[in-house]
Design an enzyme around this catalytic site. Structure first.
Site, short mmCIF file in Angstrom:
data_model
loop_
_atom_site.label_atom_id
_atom_site.label_comp_id
_atom_site.label_asym_id
_atom_site.label_seq_id
_atom_site.Cartn_x
_atom_site.Cartn_y
_atom_site.Cartn_z
N TYR A 46 1.79 -84.89 -32.73
CA TYR A 46 2.82 -85.94 -32.58
C TYR A 46 4.34 -85.62 -31.92
O TYR A 46 5.03 -86.61 -31.69
CB TYR A 46 3.02 -86.88 -33.69
CG TYR A 46 1.20 -87.28 -34.47
CD1 TYR A 46 0.44 -87.16 -33.64
CD2 TYR A 46 1.52 -87.43 -35.73
CE1 TYR A 46 -0.78 -87.77 -34.20
CE2 TYR A 46 0.23 -87.95 -36.19
CZ TYR A 46 -0.91 -88.15 -35.39
OH TYR A 46 -2.35 -88.47 -35.78
N LYS A 226 1.16 -97.42 -38.68
CA LYS A 226 2.23 -96.94 -38.06
C LYS A 226 3.25 -98.17 -37.83
O LYS A 226 2.91 -99.11 -37.37
CB LYS A 226 2.10 -96.02 -36.56
CG LYS A 226 3.29 -95.60 -36.08
CD LYS A 226 3.10 -95.30 -34.70
CE LYS A 226 3.55 -96.73 -34.01
NZ LYS A 226 3.65 -96.55 -32.62
N SER A 227 4.35 -97.93 -38.24
CA SER A 227 5.44 -99.18 -37.90
C SER A 227 6.82 -98.35 -38.18
O SER A 227 7.08 -97.67 -39.14
CB SER A 227 5.26 -100.17 -38.79
OG SER A 227 6.46 -101.10 -38.59
N ARG A 232 8.62 -104.63 -41.36
CA ARG A 232 7.13 -104.67 -41.03
C ARG A 232 6.38 -103.63 -41.87
O ARG A 232 5.32 -103.80 -42.42
CB ARG A 232 6.72 -104.08 -39.46
CG ARG A 232 5.19 -103.59 -39.28
CD ARG A 232 4.32 -104.68 -39.58
NE ARG A 232 4.39 -105.92 -38.76
CZ ARG A 232 3.51 -107.22 -39.16
NH1 ARG A 232 2.87 -106.82 -40.21
NH2 ARG A 232 3.92 -107.95 -38.19
N ASN A 236 3.37 -104.59 -44.81
CA ASN A 236 2.37 -103.72 -44.37
C ASN A 236 2.05 -102.90 -46.01
O ASN A 236 0.99 -103.32 -46.47
CB ASN A 236 2.19 -102.50 -43.63
CG ASN A 236 2.28 -102.97 -41.98
OD1 ASN A 236 1.84 -103.96 -41.77
ND2 ASN A 236 2.52 -102.02 -41.17
#
Length: 270
Positions: A46, A226-227, A232, A236
């Site tokens: 990543y 993922k965020s 958000r 989530n």
């Protein structure tokens, strides 16, 4: 919390940091930790382990309360390379230990995953890693790992979402005592507008992402959406409190049509 087969506990839901820009990761992970996330899923691939580590170090949260995962990339498999890869990951993170370390892909063509697994076992025995697992492994790969080393991965992180529900692999994991963790858990939004998901979301007054996260949780899966958006992230996380009916779960189950969106683990080499 989920209890892994080595007796350690792991939060069932966490934050994935795939595709987060390095210079934005520390802020995004910091927001998530403030919101209540305690599992952060990273990887060498990543390219943002430095930001992840910085957020963990800077957080006003005891290190032992944060569960940090990273993964060994394909070109780091093999005895010496895996050692170097792990050391490099720890240097980037700036942490004293890792909670969970995974072999990112089996890469059967290299035929190095068993040798690499033995290195992870050593790292666990040395206390540098608390738990060890794999990602994207298929049943034959898992069977071989366990058969040749006697050590069962605590977890297998696989692509899993309503359109690719992986019932067969989930059954394999249940039989072997391996936790299932879902990557791309929202299916990149492909099912948000489906009658099942949209209808449940409208009835419960929540958004489609929350419905799908709740579906993963209802099946006993670990999920790592993922965020980078703080609001958000909070929405989530709120899915932990959302309860779906058996009919809701069955309606989402029916969306499965074996739609893999990522690479095939049997052939992928990175």
């Amino acid at each position: 919390m989920m209890t892994l087969n080595d007796g350690r506990q792991m939060p069932q839901m966490g934050l994935g940091v795939w595709q987060m820009p390095e210079d934005e990761t520390a802020v995004a992970v910091g927001h998530a930790l403030q919101a209540g996330y305690r599992l952060i899923d990273g990887a060498k691939l990543y390219g943002n382990e430095e930001g992840l580590g910085q957020a963990v170090r800077d957080a006003d949260i005891p290190r032992e309360d944060i569960f940090v995962t990273s993964k060994l990339w394909n070109d780091e498999q093999g005895r010496d390379a895996a050692r170097r890869g792990f050391d490099a990951t720890m240097d980037r993170l700036g942490l004293d230990y890792l909670d969970l370390y995974l072999i990112h892909w089996p890469v059967p063509a290299q035929d190095l995953y068993v040798e690499t697994w033995k290195v992870l076992i050593e790292l666990r025995e040395e206390g540098r890693v608390k738990s060890i697992g794999v990602a994207n492994f298929q049943e034959p790969h898992l069977t071989r790992l366990i058969g040749e080393t006697g050590v069962t991965p605590v977890l297998n992180q696989i692509e899993l979402h309503p359109a690719f529900a992986q019932a067969q692999m989930r059954a394999v994991h249940d039989r072997m005592g391996i936790a299932t963790q879902s990557w791309a858990p929202l299916g990149r939004g492909a099912d948000f507008d489906s009658d099942a998901v949209a209808g449940i979301a409208a009835r419960l007054g929540v958004d489609p992402a929350q419905v799908i996260i709740a579906w993963h949780l209802a099946h006993g899966l670990s999920v790592i959406p993922k965020s980078q958006n703080p609001e958000r992230q909070k929405r989530n996380l709120a899915a932990l409190e959302l309860r779906l009916s058996d009919a809701d779960i069955a309606a989402i189950d029916a969306l499965d049509h074996d739609n893999r969106t990522g690479p095939d683990p049997e052939t992928f080499s990175g």
